[in-house]
Motif scaffolding. Structure first.
Motif, PDB file in Angstrom:
ATOM      1  N   ARG A  89       0.806  -1.214   0.000  1.00 21.80           N
ATOM      2  CA  ARG A  89       0.000   0.000   0.000  1.00 21.80           C
ATOM      3  C   ARG A  89       0.843   1.270   0.000  1.00 21.80           C
ATOM      4  N   LEU A  90       2.141   1.133   0.232  1.00 27.40           N
ATOM      5  CA  LEU A  90       3.021   2.297   0.268  1.00 27.40           C
ATOM      6  C   LEU A  90       3.886   2.423  -0.984  1.00 27.40           C
ATOM      7  N   GLY A  91       3.968   1.363  -1.775  1.00 29.51           N
ATOM      8  CA  GLY A  91       4.735   1.413  -3.014  1.00 29.51           C
ATOM      9  C   GLY A  91       6.230   1.280  -2.845  1.00 29.51           C
ATOM     10  N   ILE A  92       6.701   0.851  -1.671  1.00 29.45           N
ATOM     11  CA  ILE A  92       8.148   0.766  -1.433  1.00 29.45           C
ATOM     12  C   ILE A  92       8.565  -0.570  -0.830  1.00 29.45           C
ATOM     13  N   ALA A  93       7.652  -1.531  -0.728  1.00 30.13           N
ATOM     14  CA  ALA A  93       7.926  -2.751   0.027  1.00 30.13           C
ATOM     15  C   ALA A  93       8.524  -3.876  -0.803  1.00 30.13           C
ATOM     16  N   THR A  94       8.518  -3.768  -2.133  1.00 31.77           N
ATOM     17  CA  THR A  94       8.900  -4.910  -2.968  1.00 31.77           C
ATOM     18  C   THR A  94      10.301  -5.451  -2.682  1.00 31.77           C
ATOM     19  N   PRO A  95      11.340  -4.635  -2.464  1.00 23.63           N
ATOM     20  CA  PRO A  95      12.640  -5.239  -2.150  1.00 23.63           C
ATOM     21  C   PRO A  95      12.600  -6.149  -0.921  1.00 23.63           C
ATOM     22  N   GLY A 365      -2.543  -6.123   3.563  1.00 24.36           N
ATOM     23  CA  GLY A 365      -2.092  -5.016   4.390  1.00 24.36           C
ATOM     24  C   GLY A 365      -0.997  -5.313   5.374  1.00 24.36           C
ATOM     25  N   THR A 366      -0.472  -6.537   5.379  1.00 20.81           N
ATOM     26  CA  THR A 366       0.483  -6.882   6.434  1.00 20.81           C
ATOM     27  C   THR A 366       1.821  -6.168   6.265  1.00 20.81           C
ATOM     28  N   SER A 367       2.197  -5.811   5.023  1.00 23.69           N
ATOM     29  CA  SER A 367       3.436  -5.037   4.832  1.00 23.69           C
ATOM     30  C   SER A 367       3.270  -3.615   5.363  1.00 23.69           C
ATOM     31  N   HIS A 435      -5.094  -1.987  10.754  1.00 20.39           N
ATOM     32  CA  HIS A 435      -5.150  -2.562   9.404  1.00 20.39           C
ATOM     33  C   HIS A 435      -6.181  -1.866   8.526  1.00 20.39           C
ATOM     34  N   VAL A 436      -7.415  -1.732   8.997  1.00 20.39           N
ATOM     35  CA  VAL A 436      -8.506  -1.294   8.117  1.00 20.39           C
ATOM     36  C   VAL A 436      -8.590   0.221   7.978  1.00 20.39           C
ATOM     37  N   THR A 437      -7.799   0.953   8.748  1.00 20.42           N
ATOM     38  CA  THR A 437      -7.826   2.415   8.676  1.00 20.42           C
ATOM     39  C   THR A 437      -6.708   2.979   7.801  1.00 20.42           C
ATOM     40  N   PHE A 438      -6.075   2.112   6.981  1.00 21.25           N
ATOM     41  CA  PHE A 438      -4.893   2.539   6.238  1.00 21.25           C
ATOM     42  C   PHE A 438      -5.193   3.726   5.323  1.00 21.25           C
ATOM     43  N   GLY A 439      -6.357   3.736   4.675  1.00 20.01           N
ATOM     44  CA  GLY A 439      -6.655   4.823   3.755  1.00 20.01           C
ATOM     45  C   GLY A 439      -6.716   6.163   4.447  1.00 20.01           C
ATOM     46  N   SER A 440      -7.384   6.205   5.583  1.00 16.87           N
ATOM     47  CA  SER A 440      -7.477   7.456   6.343  1.00 16.87           C
ATOM     48  C   SER A 440      -6.113   7.895   6.842  1.00 16.87           C
ATOM     49  N   VAL A 441      -5.304   6.927   7.293  1.00 17.17           N
ATOM     50  CA  VAL A 441      -3.964   7.263   7.782  1.00 17.17           C
ATOM     51  C   VAL A 441      -3.111   7.825   6.662  1.00 17.17           C
ATOM     52  N   LEU A 442      -3.152   7.204   5.494  1.00 23.86           N
ATOM     53  CA  LEU A 442      -2.327   7.682   4.388  1.00 23.86           C
ATOM     54  C   LEU A 442      -2.779   9.049   3.901  1.00 23.86           C
ATOM     55  N   ASP A 443      -4.077   9.313   3.960  1.00 23.00           N
ATOM     56  CA  ASP A 443      -4.564  10.646   3.593  1.00 23.00           C
ATOM     57  C   ASP A 443      -4.005  11.717   4.520  1.00 23.00           C
ATOM     58  N   THR A 444      -3.871  11.375   5.786  1.00 19.60           N
ATOM     59  CA  THR A 444      -3.504  12.368   6.804  1.00 19.60           C
ATOM     60  C   THR A 444      -2.016  12.374   7.112  1.00 19.60           C
ATOM     61  N   PRO A 458      16.464   0.120   4.708  1.00 18.58           N
ATOM     62  CA  PRO A 458      17.023  -1.197   5.041  1.00 18.58           C
ATOM     63  C   PRO A 458      16.335  -1.834   6.240  1.00 18.58           C
ATOM     64  N   ALA A 459      16.006  -1.021   7.238  1.00 19.17           N
ATOM     65  CA  ALA A 459      15.300  -1.558   8.401  1.00 19.17           C
ATOM     66  C   ALA A 459      13.904  -2.030   8.017  1.00 19.17           C
ATOM     67  N   TYR A 460      13.221  -1.266   7.168  1.00 13.36           N
ATOM     68  CA  TYR A 460      11.876  -1.665   6.731  1.00 13.36           C
ATOM     69  C   TYR A 460      11.937  -2.981   5.966  1.00 13.36           C
ATOM     70  N   TYR A 461      12.910  -3.114   5.078  1.00  5.48           N
ATOM     71  CA  TYR A 461      13.046  -4.369   4.334  1.00  5.48           C
ATOM     72  C   TYR A 461      13.299  -5.544   5.286  1.00  5.48           C
ATOM     73  N   THR A 462      14.068  -5.301   6.315  1.00  3.60           N
ATOM     74  CA  THR A 462      14.340  -6.360   7.292  1.00  3.60           C
ATOM     75  C   THR A 462      13.064  -6.774   8.017  1.00  3.60           C
ATOM     76  N   TYR A 463      12.272  -5.799   8.394  1.00  2.30           N
ATOM     77  CA  TYR A 463      10.998  -6.097   9.051  1.00  2.30           C
ATOM     78  C   TYR A 463      10.103  -6.943   8.134  1.00  2.30           C
ATOM     79  N   ILE A 464      10.035  -6.531   6.867  1.00  2.00           N
ATOM     80  CA  ILE A 464       9.193  -7.265   5.915  1.00  2.00           C
ATOM     81  C   ILE A 464       9.718  -8.680   5.716  1.00  2.00           C
ATOM     82  N   GLN A 465      11.017  -8.802   5.499  1.00  4.21           N
ATOM     83  CA  GLN A 465      11.577 -10.133   5.271  1.00  4.21           C
ATOM     84  C   GLN A 465      11.317 -11.047   6.462  1.00  4.21           C
TER      85      GLN A 465
END
Length: 479
Positions: A89-95, A365-367, A435-444, A458-465
């Protein structure tokens, strides 16, 4: 390659094809990169350097040219491989997704977003594909990957995803599923069946009765269609099958000769999909020559957003085994799909052996939640603000989701210590609220989230992995 400074290349991205070298290089802004092309630069947009190479932005134009130059960056069809979809949902999680996928043998769908998610994140289908492509390029992924146009409901939903090059289309005919049949009397069932769109189903009631009112021998059980059960299946799912066929025809028109695959999803409905109903759906889709590669029934128990399975695991085991036996009856020609599949760690060891790996895991939404986990650890004031905001939005934003968390099971930020903040991501009710409030959070707070995450990629990628390593463990291909 790319020895010249001042560029700092991202080593995993460096690749060469037909005498031209490509890489991503870090820019002056933390967490942001640019495309560097050395060799044949024709077609790319950007600045030409003194040595003739080109440096350019992560633009849609450059993404399109790069996909033509490097074919593995184009979404592909994945067929019957064990597969998993990674919503971002953020466009940066793929790595981070690539780090978790590599070496597992699981075929990934890195671009996955629904119409609903796009509307709430303010992204277009093309942006979702491009973001996933840049992430795959950055991480050095050269194997096939898919792009899922998730939960398409109307004919009008389809064209933007086709234009963006998607290869997987999840059809959601939930609005045509009639859950009320579970309590309908015979007269009501007969009336509903008579009103089905028989022209779209390309058959008649008499032909359907002759086709299905019988017993079906599976490998481990017998299914028997008496008139009542057949009429229930028809009334409940006949309209959904007809709509899926209409969607398939439209897709075939728009895709032309380009390969694609389809999934039918009836998981976001009010009642469990009976085994007889699954058989009816699959048989009708095949009769109508709908090219489906996977089917997402509504399984026993509850698959809710962001949390573990809710229900009796013994019952679920029997249920999944039954659905898998129907899949085998149709020569293992499609996969079972686990929708709302993130964080269902109890389910994966059941589903994989039952289907012999003919399974698709869909996460959404887990990422995003892992991004919030990181924020809770490194910017506690911001997370506190987000947490209280999500509590204020929950009752509104939950309306389009199957969730059961109650606000009274959560505490406001002022009653939580700093150490308790990351733990919210491990708790049932707070996790669903977030989880379900992601749209409102991203708007704000979207710009704040992006700024902090880009500074800590790098830390975010580690969390995802770490999180997806747990998801994919049961799905790994045995060597």
């Amino acid at each position: 390659m790319f020895e010249q400074q001042p560029f700092t290349q991202i080593s995993e991205s460096v690749t060469e094809r037909d005498g031209t070298a490509y890489a991503l290089v870090n820019s002056d802004k933390p967490g942001e990169s640019q495309l560097l092309v050395r060799g044949t630069t024709e077609g790319f947009e950007g600045d030409t350097l003194a040595d003739g190479s080109l440096i350019g932005p992560h633009s849609a134009h450059n993404a399109a040219v790069l996909r033509q130059r490097l074919p593995w960056l184009q979404p592909a069809v994945l067929g019957l491989q064990t597969s998993a979809g990674f919503g971002d949902r953020l466009g940066i999680a793929t790595p981070g997704h690539v780090l978790a996928t590599r070496g597992t043998g699981v075929a990934p769908i890195y671009a996955q977003q629904s119409v609903r998610e796009n509307s709430r994140t303010g992204r277009t289908p093309q942006e979702v594909v491009d973001d996933a492509m840049w992430g795959a390029f950055e991480a050095g992924w050269h194997e096939p990957w898919g792009a899922d146009a998730d939960h398409l409901k109307t004919l009008e939903d389809i064209p933007p995803f086709v234009d963006a090059g998607y290869t997987f289309y999840t059809i959601d005919p939930g609005e045509y599923v009639d859950d009320a049949v579970e309590t309908d009397d015979e007269e009501t069932l007969q009336r509903k069946v008579a009103r089905l769109p028989w022209a779209d189903l390309q058959t008649t009631l008499a032909e359907t009765i002759e086709r299905y009112q019988r017993s079906v021998e599976l490998d481990d059980r017998t299914l028997t269609f008496n008139q009542h059960e057949l009429y229930k299946a028809l009334a409940k799912y006949g309209g959904a099958v007809a709509h899926t066929a209409r969607m398939a025809r439209r897709l075939q028109e728009l895709q032309g000769q380009r390969p694609f695959e389809m999934e039918m999803s009836v998981d976001e409905t009010g009642t469990t999909t009976a085994l007889l109903e699954h058989f009816y759906i699959a048989a009708e889709l095949k009769r109508l020559q709908v090219p489906f590669v996977s089917l997402a029934p509504r399984f026993a128990g509850r698959f809710e957003k962001g949390v573990g399975y809710i229900g009796d695991l013994n019952e679920l085991t029997q249920n999944i085994n039954g659905h898998a036996s129907i899949m085998r009856h149709f020569d293992n020609s499609y996969k079972l799909s686990l929708h709302t599949g993130s964080d269902k760690f109890e389910v994966y060891p059941i589903a994989v052996p039952a289907t012999n790996g003919l399974v698709h895991l869909k996460t959404a939404g887990t990422s995003y939640l892992e991004a919030l986990r990181l924020i809770a650890s490194i910017d506690r004031p911001l997370f506190r603000e987000i947490w209280d905001f999500t509590r204020s939005r929950y009752e509104t934003d939950r309306r389009t989701y199957h969730v059961s968390a109650r606000l009274e099971e959560t505490l406001p930020a002022e009653q939580l210590t700093d150490e308790q903040l990351p733990e919210l991501l491990n708790q049932f009710a707070p996790r669903q609220v977030l989880h379900v409030t992601f749209g409102s959070v991203l708007d704000t707070y979207g710009s704040d989230l992006q700024r902090i995450l880009h500074a800590n990629l790098p830390a975010y990628y580690t969390y995802i992995q770490r999180h997806f390593d747990k998801h994919l463990e049961a799905f790994k291909r045995q060597k």
